[in-house]
Design a protein around this motif. Structure first.
Motif, PDB file in Angstrom:
ATOM      1  N   ARG A  18       0.818  -1.194   0.000  1.00 44.35           N
ATOM      2  CA  ARG A  18       0.000   0.000   0.000  1.00 44.35           C
ATOM      3  C   ARG A  18       0.866   1.265   0.000  1.00 44.35           C
ATOM      4  NH1 ARG A  18      -3.003  -2.799  -1.600  1.00 44.35           N
ATOM      5  NH2 ARG A  18      -5.046  -3.516  -0.892  1.00 44.35           N
ATOM      6  N   GLY A  19       0.752   2.050  -1.070  1.00 45.35           N
ATOM      7  CA  GLY A  19       1.397   3.354  -1.150  1.00 45.35           C
ATOM      8  C   GLY A  19       2.903   3.328  -0.997  1.00 45.35           C
ATOM      9  N   VAL A  20       3.543   2.275  -1.510  1.00 47.40           N
ATOM     10  CA  VAL A  20       4.987   2.127  -1.320  1.00 47.40           C
ATOM     11  C   VAL A  20       5.762   2.974  -2.326  1.00 47.40           C
ATOM     12  CG1 VAL A  20       6.927   0.523  -1.585  1.00 47.40           C
ATOM     13  CG2 VAL A  20       4.970  -0.098  -0.167  1.00 47.40           C
ATOM     14  N   SER A  21       6.616   3.839  -1.796  1.00 45.28           N
ATOM     15  CA  SER A  21       7.525   4.645  -2.608  1.00 45.28           C
ATOM     16  C   SER A  21       8.941   4.449  -2.091  1.00 45.28           C
ATOM     17  CB  SER A  21       7.164   6.129  -2.536  1.00 45.28           C
ATOM     18  OG  SER A  21       5.877   6.377  -3.064  1.00 45.28           O
ATOM     19  N   LEU A  31      10.497   3.931  -6.844  1.00 41.72           N
ATOM     20  CA  LEU A  31       9.114   3.460  -6.817  1.00 41.72           C
ATOM     21  C   LEU A  31       8.195   4.629  -6.493  1.00 41.72           C
ATOM     22  CD1 LEU A  31       9.431   0.103  -4.812  1.00 41.72           C
ATOM     23  CD2 LEU A  31       9.167   0.349  -7.280  1.00 41.72           C
ATOM     24  N   LYS A  32       7.012   4.639  -7.124  1.00 42.98           N
ATOM     25  CA  LYS A  32       6.095   5.765  -6.972  1.00 42.98           C
ATOM     26  C   LYS A  32       4.721   5.266  -6.539  1.00 42.98           C
ATOM     27  CE  LYS A  32       8.569   8.013 -10.773  1.00 42.98           C
ATOM     28  NZ  LYS A  32       8.483   8.516 -12.169  1.00 42.98           N
ATOM     29  N   ARG A  33       4.494   5.246  -5.220  1.00 47.15           N
ATOM     30  CA  ARG A  33       3.208   4.901  -4.625  1.00 47.15           C
ATOM     31  C   ARG A  33       2.582   3.664  -5.265  1.00 47.15           C
ATOM     32  NH1 ARG A  33       1.582   7.730  -0.792  1.00 47.15           N
ATOM     33  NH2 ARG A  33      -0.504   6.831  -0.905  1.00 47.15           N
ATOM     34  N   VAL A  34       3.256   2.550  -5.074  1.00 45.81           N
ATOM     35  CA  VAL A  34       2.801   1.278  -5.630  1.00 45.81           C
ATOM     36  C   VAL A  34       1.752   0.655  -4.710  1.00 45.81           C
ATOM     37  CG1 VAL A  34       3.490  -1.082  -6.204  1.00 45.81           C
ATOM     38  CG2 VAL A  34       4.947   0.855  -6.865  1.00 45.81           C
ATOM     39  N   ASP A  35       0.624   0.264  -5.272  1.00 47.44           N
ATOM     40  CA  ASP A  35      -0.412  -0.509  -4.588  1.00 47.44           C
ATOM     41  C   ASP A  35      -0.544  -1.846  -5.307  1.00 47.44           C
ATOM     42  OD1 ASP A  35      -1.333   1.436  -2.624  1.00 47.44           O
ATOM     43  OD2 ASP A  35      -2.204   2.529  -4.309  1.00 47.44           O
ATOM     44  N   LEU A  36      -0.501  -2.926  -4.536  1.00 45.77           N
ATOM     45  CA  LEU A  36      -0.533  -4.249  -5.160  1.00 45.77           C
ATOM     46  C   LEU A  36      -1.002  -5.289  -4.156  1.00 45.77           C
ATOM     47  CD1 LEU A  36       0.197  -6.251  -7.482  1.00 45.77           C
ATOM     48  CD2 LEU A  36       2.516  -6.311  -6.530  1.00 45.77           C
TER      49      LEU A  36
END
Length: 323
Positions: A18-21, A31-36
């Motif tokens: 959630r929201g990983v940068s 990384l730019k705000r990755v949701d997965l």
């Protein structure tokens, strides 16, 4: 451009990002705000060009690197606040061949199991080594092994503690064909037993063959996450190529409803259509050709591969970045 499915994620994902940068010193944002969400028991393939952020994302999920912002849960455990519990459920096969050169194969795999607090289990270690065709090398020092055999040892170490989640970071890079086949056979068996597999690969045909879902990352952004079959239907193209008995000077008006391309000095008609388009239109096209007295001597069909789709997605994303 985002082609992620609008459907709600599957209940109880085994990995939730959630929201990983990730921003490095100097301001470079990997990384730019990755949701997965990664589903329990699936094979998930993460594709992307070099430098896209694949290894960075895996390192953060595995707790090897820290995110600048955002959270990651692995089987319900926060990878920062509950690192040990999260790491116990994860096995990682890295790209680099880092092994204990002077240890035997048996010793290093058994030691890896102990690192995760697991009690000795010679039967499990033996099964892992046999599955990877390493049993006859169990007493060999690792420094004596070939590169392909060292890769097998890395996989054995990652499986030593029987993880629920297995990350394979470019596992086929530089390995022989025999190992590749052994590895993918074992991956399927692991998935069938309930292990969740996440792999990055440059061998797109392997992702197409193995994966249940596909994620594409480019310049630190997750630009698509989709079931493989759905992705192929959404973005794939099919072509019907007709080799004509007699050349045409132009496409007749009666055929104007179909997007036809005339080539090969008038000898070839190509019909390109979306895989979501009803293919019943082909039968009508062939009937119209016959009614127009246009005969063909050969007919071939083809469709987009996952590689075609991947290249198209990355190309479109680059064009958007320039705009």
């Amino acid at each position: 451009m985002s082609l992620s499915s609008p459907a709600a994620p599957a209940a109880d994902p085994i990995v939730s990002v959630r929201g990983v940068s990730k921003t490095y010193a100097g301001g470079f944002q990997s990384l730019k705000r990755v949701d997965l969400d990664i589903r329990r028991g699936e094979i998930f393939a993460l594709l992307g060009p070099n430098g896209a952020g694949k290894t960075t994302l895996i390192s953060i999920i595995c707790g090897i690197a820290n995110a600048s912002e955002g959270t990651v849960l692995a089987d319900g455990h926060d990878t920062v606040r509950d690192y040990r519990k999260a790491r116990e459920v994860i096995g990682l096969v890295p790209q680099e061949l880092h092994t204990d050169a002077f240890e035997s194969v048996w010793a290093t795999v058994s030691f890896s199991r102990g690192l995760f607090g697991k009690s000795p289990d010679p039967a499990h270690v033996e099964k892992v080594l046999r599955d990877l065709s390493l049993w006859d090398k169990k007493d060999n020092k690792i420094l004596t092994l070939s590169g392909g055999m060292k890769r097998r040892v890395l996989i054995a170490k990652a499986l030593s503690h029987d993880p629920k989640i297995l990350f394979l970071d470019e596992p086929s890079a530089g390995v022989d064909v025999e190992l590749r086949h052994d590895m993918w056979r074992m991956v399927r068996e692991l998935r069938d037993r309930g292990t969740t597999i996440i792999l990055t690969t440059h061998y797109i045909e392997e992702a197409e063959d193995m994966a249940d879902r596909i994620g594409v990352i480019n310049r630190g952004e997750l630009i698509v996450v989709e079931d493989k079959d759905v992705l192929m239907r959404k973005l794939g193209k099919k072509q019907l190529t007709l080799t004509l008995q007699h050349p045409l000077e132009s496409v007749p008006q009666a055929l104007s409803r179909w997007p036809l391309e005339l080539s090969g000095a008038g000898h070839t008609l190509t019909y390109t259509f979306d895989t979501q388009t009803e293919e019943t239109g082909i039968a009508e096209l062939l009937r119209t050709l016959h009614a127009q007295g246009i005969d063909f001597k050969d007919l071939q069909s083809s469709e987009s591969s996952l590689e075609d789709i991947f290249v198209s997605l990355v190309h479109n994303k680059k064009q958007e970045a320039r705009a």
